[in-house]
Scaffold this active site. Sequence first.
Site, PDB file in Angstrom:
ATOM      1  N   LYS A 185       0.900  -1.172   0.000  1.00 50.24           N
ATOM      2  CA  LYS A 185       0.000   0.000   0.000  1.00 50.24           C
ATOM      3  C   LYS A 185       0.926   1.205   0.000  1.00 50.24           C
ATOM      4  O   LYS A 185       1.443   1.611   1.033  1.00 50.24           O
ATOM      5  CB  LYS A 185      -0.882  -0.037   1.247  1.00 50.24           C
ATOM      6  CG  LYS A 185      -2.178   0.750   1.143  1.00 50.24           C
ATOM      7  CD  LYS A 185      -1.996   2.228   0.974  1.00 50.24           C
ATOM      8  CE  LYS A 185      -1.528   2.889   2.249  1.00 50.24           C
ATOM      9  NZ  LYS A 185      -1.133   4.318   2.035  1.00 50.24           N
ATOM     10  N   GLU A 265       8.667   1.240  11.635  1.00 52.59           N
ATOM     11  CA  GLU A 265       9.683   2.293  11.607  1.00 52.59           C
ATOM     12  C   GLU A 265       8.911   3.599  11.751  1.00 52.59           C
ATOM     13  O   GLU A 265       8.266   4.051  10.818  1.00 52.59           O
ATOM     14  CB  GLU A 265      10.452   2.198  10.286  1.00 52.59           C
ATOM     15  CG  GLU A 265      11.838   2.772  10.373  1.00 52.59           C
ATOM     16  CD  GLU A 265      11.854   4.218   9.922  1.00 52.59           C
ATOM     17  OE1 GLU A 265      11.670   5.087  10.820  1.00 52.59           O
ATOM     18  OE2 GLU A 265      12.029   4.466   8.734  1.00 52.59           O
ATOM     19  N   CYS A 299      12.753  10.638   8.682  1.00 57.99           N
ATOM     20  CA  CYS A 299      12.622  10.252  10.094  1.00 57.99           C
ATOM     21  C   CYS A 299      13.951  10.412  10.808  1.00 57.99           C
ATOM     22  O   CYS A 299      13.995  10.508  12.039  1.00 57.99           O
ATOM     23  CB  CYS A 299      12.188   8.803  10.211  1.00 57.99           C
ATOM     24  SG  CYS A 299      10.594   8.522   9.490  1.00 57.99           S
ATOM     25  N   GLU A 396       8.727  16.136  16.162  1.00 64.86           N
ATOM     26  CA  GLU A 396       9.410  15.982  14.873  1.00 64.86           C
ATOM     27  C   GLU A 396       8.892  17.070  13.911  1.00 64.86           C
ATOM     28  O   GLU A 396       7.695  17.127  13.619  1.00 64.86           O
ATOM     29  CB  GLU A 396       9.083  14.590  14.329  1.00 64.86           C
ATOM     30  CG  GLU A 396       9.832  14.195  13.111  1.00 64.86           C
ATOM     31  CD  GLU A 396       9.546  12.730  12.743  1.00 64.86           C
ATOM     32  OE1 GLU A 396       8.390  12.292  12.829  1.00 64.86           O
ATOM     33  OE2 GLU A 396      10.506  12.037  12.368  1.00 64.86           O
TER      34      GLU A 396
HETATM   35  C1  SIN Z   1      12.943   7.583   6.697  1.00 71.08           C
HETATM   36  O1  SIN Z   1      12.868   8.787   6.685  1.00 71.08           O
HETATM   37  O2  SIN Z   1      12.007   6.892   7.119  1.00 71.08           O
HETATM   38  C2  SIN Z   1      14.141   6.832   6.182  1.00 71.08           C
HETATM   39  C3  SIN Z   1      15.333   7.634   5.913  1.00 71.08           C
HETATM   40  C4  SIN Z   1      16.519   6.803   5.500  1.00 71.08           C
HETATM   41  O3  SIN Z   1      16.409   5.612   5.226  1.00 71.08           O
HETATM   42  O4  SIN Z   1      17.620   7.349   5.464  1.00 71.08           O
END
Ligand code: SIN
Length: 490
Positions: A185, A265, A299, A396
């Site tokens: 998805k 994640e 992230c 964040e």
């Molecule tokens: C992410 O922002 O979820 C992954 C970033 C990365 O793999 O460097």
Amino acid sequence: MDTSVIPPTLASHLPTTLLIDGEWGASSTRTTFEVSNPATEESLFDVSDASPADGLRALDAAAGAAAQWRTTPPRVRSDVLREVFDVITVRAADIAALITAECGKPFAESQAEVAYGAEFIRWYSEQAVRSPGLVRTAPAGTGTQLVRSRPVGPALLITPWNFPLAMVTRKIAPALAAGCTVVIKPARLTPLTTLYVAEIVREALASRGLPAGVINVVPTSSSGAVTEPILADPRLRKLSFTGSTQVGQGLLRAAATGVLRTSMELGGNAPFLVFADADLDAAVSGAMTAKMRNSGQTCVAANRFLVEASVAEEFTERLRAAFDALVVGDGSVPDVTVGPLIEAAAVDKVDAAVQQAVDDGARVRIGGSAPSGTGHFYLPTVLSDVSPESVVVTEETFGPVAPVVTFGSEEEALQLANGTEYGLVAYAYTRDLGRAMRLTEEIEAGMIGINRGLVSDASAPFGGLKHSGLGREGGEAGIEEYLETVYVAM
Ligand code: SIN
């Protein structure tokens, strides 16, 4: 529709429908949703909008192909992945243009994403033939212990918009290598790259007469409605999700019913620590990488700069100068180094956090607003004198904003760094090896960069602690997420 930034050969062959059991086709409701370019706000393509029934058809296909795929020789699974790697590599420039069109990042960054994303495919094509296992005599001498691995079964992969290629390959490569079939998805905002890559995988499977249902893709504008019935279906055995902690918590609750294996994640709030003994040139260069990849929309983006008071002004000034040299604009234009944010709501969220920091006493050293005109842009922003309580530090930000907070001692730095519910990644710059080693023991993060502004690597275990997630993607650990362990006492 403005597809001018996408190479015509690619635009004319780009699938924009659902992939179920090897067939591209419209959704059962015949509805579509629009995918647009965040730099120009112009429409790129209308993509088929999967319904809940389509999601279940995709699971039917994945479940139907599971037995044949899990017994397909590992070497053949490896060859499929290797072919996908080779094709992605040959078509790297086209794929990078597609990423820039739907996600906005500068073309050079999109090229780097293609290399990064392709590497997951190559790494797991090499891991596919190294299935873990163990045979040993039981310590009491009463028999033999045999430990073997099996694919966990059909997997639902829910991917984010910020790395339209790499976040998909990071999931499909270990899943397929392990012998799992998948339903993907993709993110509503950036499904095009996923659809393109799925076609590459489909071709690699079809040319070998392998089951078509190994890979299925259901783009949708109503994620929950499509994924909930899939998650409730006992044939699904695995969920892998990359996205916000809040959405991840909801998915974990849904996954609890089926006691699914999960890889989550989730969000981060990465501290970037600069000690007085650091090489400041290296620290600023690392800060630019850790902060500005994809305009801060990762992230693992450095979310707060914790700088020892005695070097804070010098570091902040050097960072301001580096931000000043950035060129904001449409990522398809040469020399642009900072693209747009993904949508208007993202700009509003970033701006609200910056304005609140200013209300709390922060000083804007550069940026601090959204430029007028077309596109979802936000100016690269450095803030000093920031309160550790400001939202720009505690949450964040997902934007090109660098708030600088000062500390007086290593102990205080650690307290600030760990004072968050998140624990994805942390960065620290110091020349003191003893301190560096202490930090690697004390910082509450699943990944730590020491004198490095980038930790991401297909061969390394990527993942977080605390509210940043469960499980690891990449490296040896990544394939184990798609394997279950069976112990045989003989
Ligand atoms: C992410 O922002 O979820 C992954 C970033 C990365 O793999 O460097």
